[in-house]
Design a protein around this motif. Structure first.
Motif, PDB file in Angstrom:
ATOM      1  N   LYS A 145       4.518  -0.519   9.429  1.00 41.64           N
ATOM      2  CA  LYS A 145       5.864   0.068   9.539  1.00 41.64           C
ATOM      3  C   LYS A 145       5.915   1.412   8.835  1.00 41.64           C
ATOM      4  O   LYS A 145       6.433   2.398   9.369  1.00 41.64           O
ATOM      5  CB  LYS A 145       6.897  -0.877   8.903  1.00 41.64           C
ATOM      6  N   GLN A 146       5.381   1.440   7.610  1.00 43.70           N
ATOM      7  CA  GLN A 146       5.401   2.669   6.808  1.00 43.70           C
ATOM      8  C   GLN A 146       4.765   3.848   7.517  1.00 43.70           C
ATOM      9  O   GLN A 146       5.206   4.981   7.411  1.00 43.70           O
ATOM     10  CB  GLN A 146       4.615   2.451   5.514  1.00 43.70           C
ATOM     11  N   ILE A 159       0.866  -1.180   0.000  1.00 40.49           N
ATOM     12  CA  ILE A 159       0.000   0.000   0.000  1.00 40.49           C
ATOM     13  C   ILE A 159       0.903   1.230   0.000  1.00 40.49           C
ATOM     14  O   ILE A 159       1.847   1.311   0.795  1.00 40.49           O
ATOM     15  CB  ILE A 159      -0.905   0.007   1.255  1.00 40.49           C
ATOM     16  N   ASP A 160       0.628   2.153  -0.897  1.00 40.80           N
ATOM     17  CA  ASP A 160       1.403   3.387  -0.947  1.00 40.80           C
ATOM     18  C   ASP A 160       0.476   4.543  -0.549  1.00 40.80           C
ATOM     19  O   ASP A 160      -0.240   5.096  -1.390  1.00 40.80           O
ATOM     20  CB  ASP A 160       1.952   3.581  -2.369  1.00 40.80           C
ATOM     21  N   PRO A 161       0.474   4.931   0.749  1.00 40.82           N
ATOM     22  CA  PRO A 161      -0.500   5.927   1.203  1.00 40.82           C
ATOM     23  C   PRO A 161      -0.158   7.331   0.714  1.00 40.82           C
ATOM     24  O   PRO A 161      -1.031   8.202   0.698  1.00 40.82           O
ATOM     25  CB  PRO A 161      -0.419   5.835   2.725  1.00 40.82           C
ATOM     26  N   ILE A 162       1.071   7.544   0.285  1.00 40.54           N
ATOM     27  CA  ILE A 162       1.451   8.892  -0.154  1.00 40.54           C
ATOM     28  C   ILE A 162       0.894   9.175  -1.543  1.00 40.54           C
ATOM     29  O   ILE A 162       0.267  10.203  -1.776  1.00 40.54           O
ATOM     30  CB  ILE A 162       2.983   9.044  -0.113  1.00 40.54           C
ATOM     31  N   ASN A 163       1.078   8.223  -2.457  1.00 38.55           N
ATOM     32  CA  ASN A 163       0.555   8.400  -3.812  1.00 38.55           C
ATOM     33  C   ASN A 163      -0.841   7.821  -3.991  1.00 38.55           C
ATOM     34  O   ASN A 163      -1.346   7.750  -5.102  1.00 38.55           O
ATOM     35  CB  ASN A 163       1.509   7.760  -4.817  1.00 38.55           C
ATOM     36  N   LYS A 164      -1.436   7.390  -2.885  1.00 41.08           N
ATOM     37  CA  LYS A 164      -2.791   6.801  -2.933  1.00 41.08           C
ATOM     38  C   LYS A 164      -2.894   5.710  -4.000  1.00 41.08           C
ATOM     39  O   LYS A 164      -3.632   5.830  -4.980  1.00 41.08           O
ATOM     40  CB  LYS A 164      -3.824   7.905  -3.179  1.00 41.08           C
ATOM     41  N   THR A 218      -1.109  -1.706 -10.614  1.00 42.15           N
ATOM     42  CA  THR A 218      -1.431  -0.832  -9.489  1.00 42.15           C
ATOM     43  C   THR A 218      -2.854  -0.319  -9.637  1.00 42.15           C
ATOM     44  O   THR A 218      -3.398  -0.259 -10.739  1.00 42.15           O
ATOM     45  CB  THR A 218      -0.480   0.378  -9.435  1.00 42.15           C
ATOM     46  N   VAL A 219      -3.452   0.035  -8.515  1.00 40.32           N
ATOM     47  CA  VAL A 219      -4.800   0.592  -8.516  1.00 40.32           C
ATOM     48  C   VAL A 219      -4.769   1.876  -7.692  1.00 40.32           C
ATOM     49  O   VAL A 219      -4.252   1.885  -6.579  1.00 40.32           O
ATOM     50  CB  VAL A 219      -5.812  -0.412  -7.906  1.00 40.32           C
ATOM     51  N   ASP A 220      -5.268   2.966  -8.265  1.00 40.48           N
ATOM     52  CA  ASP A 220      -5.351   4.236  -7.531  1.00 40.48           C
ATOM     53  C   ASP A 220      -6.623   4.290  -6.711  1.00 40.48           C
ATOM     54  O   ASP A 220      -7.624   3.689  -7.089  1.00 40.48           O
ATOM     55  CB  ASP A 220      -5.373   5.405  -8.525  1.00 40.48           C
ATOM     56  N   TYR A 221      -6.581   5.026  -5.619  1.00 42.36           N
ATOM     57  CA  TYR A 221      -7.803   5.144  -4.819  1.00 42.36           C
ATOM     58  C   TYR A 221      -7.987   6.570  -4.324  1.00 42.36           C
ATOM     59  O   TYR A 221      -7.021   7.331  -4.211  1.00 42.36           O
ATOM     60  CB  TYR A 221      -7.768   4.186  -3.626  1.00 42.36           C
ATOM     61  N   ASP A 222      -9.246   6.920  -4.044  1.00 39.07           N
ATOM     62  CA  ASP A 222      -9.523   8.124  -3.268  1.00 39.07           C
ATOM     63  C   ASP A 222      -9.718   7.740  -1.805  1.00 39.07           C
ATOM     64  O   ASP A 222      -9.249   8.428  -0.909  1.00 39.07           O
ATOM     65  CB  ASP A 222     -10.756   8.829  -3.818  1.00 39.07           C
ATOM     66  N   TYR A 223     -10.436   6.642  -1.610  1.00 39.23           N
ATOM     67  CA  TYR A 223     -10.583   6.071  -0.268  1.00 39.23           C
ATOM     68  C   TYR A 223     -10.134   4.614  -0.326  1.00 39.23           C
ATOM     69  O   TYR A 223     -10.446   3.915  -1.286  1.00 39.23           O
ATOM     70  CB  TYR A 223     -12.031   6.119   0.213  1.00 39.23           C
ATOM     71  N   LEU A 224      -9.477   4.184   0.711  1.00 37.80           N
ATOM     72  CA  LEU A 224      -9.036   2.792   0.764  1.00 37.80           C
ATOM     73  C   LEU A 224      -9.639   2.113   1.998  1.00 37.80           C
ATOM     74  O   LEU A 224      -9.564   2.658   3.108  1.00 37.80           O
ATOM     75  CB  LEU A 224      -7.507   2.727   0.837  1.00 37.80           C
ATOM     76  N   VAL A 225     -10.244   0.968   1.782  1.00 40.64           N
ATOM     77  CA  VAL A 225     -10.788   0.208   2.901  1.00 40.64           C
ATOM     78  C   VAL A 225      -9.964  -1.083   3.033  1.00 40.64           C
ATOM     79  O   VAL A 225      -9.991  -1.928   2.148  1.00 40.64           O
ATOM     80  CB  VAL A 225     -12.272  -0.130   2.669  1.00 40.64           C
ATOM     81  N   VAL A 226      -9.206  -1.185   4.114  1.00 43.96           N
ATOM     82  CA  VAL A 226      -8.346  -2.354   4.314  1.00 43.96           C
ATOM     83  C   VAL A 226      -9.115  -3.377   5.140  1.00 43.96           C
ATOM     84  O   VAL A 226      -9.453  -3.125   6.296  1.00 43.96           O
ATOM     85  CB  VAL A 226      -7.037  -1.969   5.029  1.00 43.96           C
ATOM     86  N   ALA A 227      -9.417  -4.500   4.532  1.00 47.01           N
ATOM     87  CA  ALA A 227     -10.184  -5.541   5.234  1.00 47.01           C
ATOM     88  C   ALA A 227      -9.584  -6.879   4.867  1.00 47.01           C
ATOM     89  O   ALA A 227     -10.262  -7.775   4.358  1.00 47.01           O
ATOM     90  CB  ALA A 227     -11.651  -5.460   4.846  1.00 47.01           C
ATOM     91  N   MET A 228      -8.277  -7.003   5.115  1.00 46.19           N
ATOM     92  CA  MET A 228      -7.548  -8.175   4.632  1.00 46.19           C
ATOM     93  C   MET A 228      -7.496  -9.322   5.634  1.00 46.19           C
ATOM     94  O   MET A 228      -6.871 -10.343   5.361  1.00 46.19           O
ATOM     95  CB  MET A 228      -6.127  -7.765   4.266  1.00 46.19           C
ATOM     96  N   GLY A 229      -8.114  -9.126   6.789  1.00 44.65           N
ATOM     97  CA  GLY A 229      -8.140 -10.219   7.759  1.00 44.65           C
ATOM     98  C   GLY A 229      -6.782 -10.501   8.365  1.00 44.65           C
ATOM     99  O   GLY A 229      -5.865  -9.682   8.277  1.00 44.65           O
ATOM    100  N   THR A 251      -2.929   8.258   8.873  1.00 43.27           N
ATOM    101  CA  THR A 251      -3.139   8.245   7.414  1.00 43.27           C
ATOM    102  C   THR A 251      -4.333   9.116   7.058  1.00 43.27           C
ATOM    103  O   THR A 251      -5.054   9.587   7.917  1.00 43.27           O
ATOM    104  CB  THR A 251      -3.444   6.832   6.880  1.00 43.27           C
ATOM    105  N   ASN A 252      -4.513   9.244   5.765  1.00 38.74           N
ATOM    106  CA  ASN A 252      -5.577  10.063   5.224  1.00 38.74           C
ATOM    107  C   ASN A 252      -6.439   9.196   4.318  1.00 38.74           C
ATOM    108  O   ASN A 252      -5.905   8.498   3.454  1.00 38.74           O
ATOM    109  CB  ASN A 252      -4.930  11.188   4.399  1.00 38.74           C
ATOM    110  N   CYS A 253      -7.739   9.199   4.523  1.00 39.07           N
ATOM    111  CA  CYS A 253      -8.639   8.465   3.628  1.00 39.07           C
ATOM    112  C   CYS A 253      -8.410   6.958   3.611  1.00 39.07           C
ATOM    113  O   CYS A 253      -8.740   6.294   2.630  1.00 39.07           O
ATOM    114  CB  CYS A 253      -8.562   8.987   2.202  1.00 39.07           C
TER     115      CYS A 253
END
Lengths: 577, 577
Positions: A337-338, A130-135, A154-165, A358-360
């Motif tokens: 870590k990031q 996940i690259d939170p800086i470049n979304k 790669t996939v760009d996002y405006d909002y990211l929902v992390v639900a990876m278990g 983080t943001n969004c």
């Protein structure tokens, strides 16, 4: 002949009544056929407002619940997961022994997603960074054999929902990764099913010593939580009800051992349930070893150490299933870590499920944990906010005005008051200040007030890593997204303590609907909200009916119910598939 | 809620009527519950007569049919097979796309075996060598991971029944083994199902060129026999009925190609069926390439050569399924070498299924082929046998006396007469001798008689490698074993031509019950005995009902029917499992 006649008649019936069936399906799925049309429409209309892109990582309870409940067409959703289906995991232990078939508890995510007015796309791929800086999220196709060259994207996002278990936690015990079965995914359950039959087939081969046969039929389950206990119970039923008929000579050689490091199995349940379960297992001949830590697993033996006496023991086994809590997935660990979240078990979020630092980015389910803000951190700000007349003092009237907002923001206050059986905040203060007055003008001694709240923060507990929590979080977050514009204009959350105005949304609140622990032989223990406890024979039916009513779709519901019927009539299948 | 209420009511009903259900089951399986008792009895009685040991290799159609039909308690049976279940293979193509679930068409062999009065043991192992001299087979445990040291063992036999089936035949085409899917085992069908979904998921990934997507959605089937055709039809239905809803944008990119080296698909069927199938496929958009030989398969492309023009073509593909006839398994090949049967496709047996050149070894199903004795080899002996008065001449009366035995021993005579529409042997002779007399004293011209029979041997054809043949052979052989003692005393077979007396048993005769070719879209072509041909919409129901009535057990029957129902209502599942 009789069967084919029956079948012909039934199919005729089906054809003449197919209209009826479709109508029923339409009503029950909330518009099955209608949904197609609207889905097609949403694809064809030209969008004039640029939509915000929501990327959802994961198709477990959290991610699926989010996608299912999102209704705001202002978003485009892209789901990325290595599994193109949602699995109803509470029935996983039933899949291990064929009480329910794997396919009956899964639903393609595309099926869940297409029943909506929102455009949802799905990629069968694994997010590895996940690259939170470049979304941006970095993904890799889940099966890479036939896709040459372009395996990664790669996939760009405006909002990211992390639900990876989460993944299974081995606590770094040597040999666990290599030699044990886990029970988190559908494939795990299928492998366990095959292995159980393998053990019986191996033990049937000629020329083996009885000792060798006993070894092959020694099943070890590590972890006395609900999953481990349910698997032990399922396995016991499978052996006594089905396999004993096909392998009669092996029945006396089978041994099921449940190893638990704590003092009791099911220790998150009420003591009455724990007792009931332990006695039931004793009657069934399931060997429960309490206070035993696993120190090592080799390809032949599992070694344990008694926590009290320090005694070491070794047990040769045929199969070990490891089911002891959860650990962090590498990609989540890397992301933590990031963003500077180190030394934590899971992604830390605020009460609105936003990942701290983080943001969004939102996180929910087993990969996240809510960091509830402490009352004592904000106590000065709270007092200042309550002190409307800026008198420097607080009276009961002033406090009563803000108390609802404060309890919403700091739910630990409510939990504390419930436990202490206080009716309201006045009683809480009274208990510290010691006077009996309840007049609204009564001045509150600020020092005592602080003292009365000092115990409150200790009530905070992390939410359990269960399907219920993740599903509620997904639904909550979808609801926030659905009403984002409305709530921007009319915030509905509690008062901000350090700033002016209100929070946009109410914080997430978990509502516990109780928990089941199936114990085999059609007995289930259930702990319901409000400290109700039931166990015994009839409870299994409650369990069946609750689970049948909770399954994702009418399809899975019908399939699971028909699997149960099949099992009643024909037993479980022991073909090695 | 409604669903759970329904379920609770249904289960109540089940419990109050369970006695009824058991009674029904007992009647319909021919004594389900009774069988248990008698099985237990047969285990507990002390055997005073030493039993003969019959070892059966394989749990396919032949082996299972043999075990199922064996009723003579004078034998102990030991079945050795790497699969502990019997699979109803005609429904394999349906499993590839989830029309029917894999578990619905299998039945544990122990379940089939225990319903009998004969002691049957089963070992899940692979036979890797047959030693006909010491009457021993060498076996290896099918899964060797957890069984250390004692992976291999031997089994002694008095009688050996070889029913190991065949493997797919690649005709040594380069790259087939590595890159193609086969469709012989349950696991093959499951793998194909996963791969189809994989191809669709891959093709859905972002950033791919349309060419690449087309390549991933190019499905190639090699072989236009019933299996290949049925799979192509199933795949077409899966794509149009189910996947197109979940992957709407991919639908136009899918291409299904059927490659057949011959001039027509389904060339063992009547021409009307072939035409119907080819037209149906054309309408469906399935690309049928006739007269094309596959020369090579790489991981990316399949290369074909036109038989007529010699043109070479290459086709990039997503998945290739190879379904072109059968080859010999290595262990059978090795055994054939040992007993001097070289240059053959399968184990050669006589008309009583005894393997030529061995003692007490029988072979049936796809691994065997019956070597029908030629009339011309025995013609002198036949004439001698018929010449009761040793006059050196034959008259019609003498011939009529032995003709039944002769036609039983040499079934090609009957086939020939049927084809030529002769009523009896006299007409056959007449056609050669040219006179109109039918008097019993008429002398037969021996030279003419020989000439009349000379065309007969050309009528002999090998039996097709089908489930029907194997099942009939298994039942025939079991019947022989059941009546072994009786027939030793009262032989029932035809007269021996070279020795005195009669053969012990009647030779095996195959009875063809017709064949189905499902063509997708609920259309099926059927070729029934007596040259009846039906095709079209309603035939699918005939197919369903015939197959439902033919399934191994009531369990599999119910499961398959309920799978069909599920498919009608909910469609096929596309979760990647």
């Amino acid at each position: 002949m009789a069967s084919s006649l029956f079948f012909l008649r039934a199919t005729k019936l089906y054809h003449s009544h197919s209209r009826l069936l479709i109508v029923v399906a339409t009503v029950s799925t909330g518009g099955g056929t209608l949904a197609y049309t609207s889905y097609a429409d949403s694809r064809s209309i030209v969008d004039d407002v640029p939509k915000k892109k929501v990327v959802v990582l994961g198709t477990g309870w959290g991610g699926t619940s989010f996608v299912k409940n999102l209704k705001n067409s202002a978003y485009d959703v892209q789901v990325v997961s290595p599994r193109n289906y949602f699995a109803f995991t509470p029935l996983l232990p039933s899949v291990t022994c064929g009480t329910v078939e794997a396919r009956s508890i899964v639903e393609p995510i595309r099926n869940i997603a297409k029943k909506k007015n929102v455009r949802v796309e799905f990629e069968e791929a694994e997010c590895y960074k996940i690259d939170p800086i470049n979304k941006k999220v970095y993904c890799r196709s889940a099966q890479n054999k036939i896709l040459e060259g372009k395996e990664e994207f790669t996939v760009d996002y405006d909002y990211l929902v992390v639900a990876m278990g989460a993944r299974s936690n081995t606590f770094n015990t040597p040999g666990v990764e290599e030699n044990c079965h886990f029970l988190k995914e559908i494939e795990d359950a299928q492998r366990i099913r095959t292995t159980v039959v393998d053990c019986f087939e191996k033990a049937s081969l000629p020329h083996l010593s009885e000792e060798h046969r006993r070894k092959l039929l020694q099943f070890v389950i590590v972890g006395g939580g609900p999953t481990g206990v349910e698997f032990a119970a399922e396995l016991h039923d499978f052996v006594t009800e089905d396999l004993s008929k096909l392998y009669p000579s092996l029945k006396p050689l089978v041994n099921i051992t449940l190893v638990e490091a704590g003092d009791h199995i099911l220790n998150m349940f009420d003591k009455r349930i724990t007792d009931f379960a332990e006695k039931k297992f004793q009657r069934d001949g399931i060997d429960v070893r309490l206070g035993a830590m696993v120190t090592k697993v080799t390809s032949k033996e599992i070694s344990t150490k008694d926590r009290a006496s320090g005694d070491l023991k070794s047990l040769p086994y045929g199969m070990v299933v490891w089911s002891t809590g959860i650990g962090t997935r590498p990609v989540v660990m890397e992301f933590m870590k990031q963003i500077g979240q180190t030394n934590r078990r899971a992604l830390s979020t605020d009460e609105w499920l936003r990942v701290e630092g983080t943001n969004c980015i939102y996180a929910l389910g087993d990969c996240a944990t809510i960091q509830q803000r402490k009352v004592m951190e904000d106590i000065e700000a709270i007092i200042k906010k309550a002190d409307k007349d800026n008198s420097g003092t607080l009276n009961v009237k002033e406090l009563k005005k803000v108390i609802n907002d404060i309890s919403e923001r700091y739910p630990q206050i409510e939990i504390y008051m419930k436990r202490k059986q206080f009716k309201d905040i006045v009683e809480l203060i009274k208990s510290v200040q010691g006077n009996d007055e309840k007049q609204e003008s009564t001045q509150i001694d600020i020092a005592s007030f602080k003292k009365s709240l000092s115990e409150v923060d200790a009530q905070m507990k992390n939410l359990p890593a269960t399907a219920q929590v993740a599903a509620q979080q997904g639904a909550y977050l979808a609801d926030c997204f659905n009403r984002m514009e409305d709530c921007d204009l009319n915030p509905e959350g509690p008062l901000r303590t350090r700033k002016e105005g209100r929070h946009r949304f109410r914080p997430f609140r978990y509502k516990h609907f109780g928990q089941f622990a199936p114990l085999g032989g059609e007995q289930t223990a259930a702990q319901l909200p409000g400290d109700y406890v039931i166990y015994g024979h009839s409870t299994q039916w409650l369990w069946y009916s609750v689970y049948a009513s909770k399954l994702v779709s009418w399809r899975t519901r019908m399939l699971v119910v028909s699997d149960w019927m099949r099992r009643f009539i024909f037993g479980r299948d022991s073909s090695r598939l």
